[in-house]
Design a protein around this motif. Sequence first.
Motif, PDB file in Angstrom:
ATOM      1  N   PRO A 219      -6.749  11.952  -1.169  1.00 38.26           N
ATOM      2  CA  PRO A 219      -5.538  11.225  -0.819  1.00 38.26           C
ATOM      3  C   PRO A 219      -4.303  12.094  -0.990  1.00 38.26           C
ATOM      4  N   THR A 220      -3.231  11.649  -0.399  1.00 38.75           N
ATOM      5  CA  THR A 220      -1.979  12.390  -0.519  1.00 38.75           C
ATOM      6  C   THR A 220      -1.380  12.157  -1.888  1.00 38.75           C
ATOM      7  N   THR A 221      -0.471  13.014  -2.275  1.00 38.11           N
ATOM      8  CA  THR A 221       0.169  12.882  -3.586  1.00 38.11           C
ATOM      9  C   THR A 221       1.358  11.958  -3.483  1.00 38.11           C
ATOM     10  N   PRO A 222       1.785  11.354  -4.603  1.00 40.04           N
ATOM     11  CA  PRO A 222       2.914  10.413  -4.570  1.00 40.04           C
ATOM     12  C   PRO A 222       4.207  11.119  -4.253  1.00 40.04           C
TER      13      PRO A 222
ATOM     14  N   ASP B  19       7.754   1.880  -5.096  1.00 41.33           N
ATOM     15  CA  ASP B  19       7.088   1.514  -3.837  1.00 41.33           C
ATOM     16  C   ASP B  19       6.145   2.624  -3.381  1.00 41.33           C
ATOM     17  N   ARG B  20       6.593   3.875  -3.495  1.00 38.19           N
ATOM     18  CA  ARG B  20       5.738   5.016  -3.126  1.00 38.19           C
ATOM     19  C   ARG B  20       4.493   5.076  -3.988  1.00 38.19           C
ATOM     20  N   GLU B  21       4.648   4.804  -5.284  1.00 36.71           N
ATOM     21  CA  GLU B  21       3.486   4.841  -6.168  1.00 36.71           C
ATOM     22  C   GLU B  21       2.494   3.738  -5.805  1.00 36.71           C
ATOM     23  N   VAL B  22       2.995   2.549  -5.469  1.00 44.00           N
ATOM     24  CA  VAL B  22       2.094   1.459  -5.070  1.00 44.00           C
ATOM     25  C   VAL B  22       1.329   1.854  -3.811  1.00 44.00           C
ATOM     26  N   ARG B  23       2.008   2.443  -2.833  1.00 40.33           N
ATOM     27  CA  ARG B  23       1.329   2.884  -1.610  1.00 40.33           C
ATOM     28  C   ARG B  23       0.277   3.946  -1.917  1.00 40.33           C
ATOM     29  N   TRP B  24       0.621   4.900  -2.785  1.00 41.10           N
ATOM     30  CA  TRP B  24      -0.299   5.964  -3.169  1.00 41.10           C
ATOM     31  C   TRP B  24      -1.529   5.389  -3.874  1.00 41.10           C
TER      32      TRP B  24
END
Length: 173
Positions: A170-173, A147-152
């Motif tokens: 952008p922020t990092t995963p 989920d975090r990777e999809v948001r990233w």
Amino acid sequence: MHGYELRKRLATLLGTFRAFSYGSLYPTLRRLSEAGWISEEAPLDAPSGTTRSRRGKRVYQLTADGKEHLADLLAEVGPDAFDDEGFGARLAFFAQTRSEIRLQILEGRRRKVEEQRDGMKSSLARTGERLDRYTRTLHEHGLESVDREVRWLTELIEHERTGADDGAGPTTP
């Protein structure tokens, strides 16, 4: 740069989990040289008054053909650009990649990760009650990572679409 320096740079760019051994690095450098994509400069003699190691350091440099080949590789978008290893390597060269290619790679990677997430959710829904709490929390942890990777990736895509380059990135995963 010479082989040791190149290996260090690759570890910095690609991360320590994708480290190159000298046993794979030097044969690869030799193949690149044979293809004409890099050139090797013979070791220079050490300045007088210093000790010289038994073997001097060869310096490798991209040739014009090598730069052209790299540009061609960076322009290709295929399934290998979306998998874990291919995406990591491509991301390391995003600064030299055209914006529309970066966007295609990011969108392809997000689709692949979303498919992975959907499969994980489905599997957890089917087997979640039968799993012990530790195994279930391990699966949930993996799902949270995806989920975090999809948001990233979504953040990277939006950043790419707007063309905003505020230097922060952008922020990092």
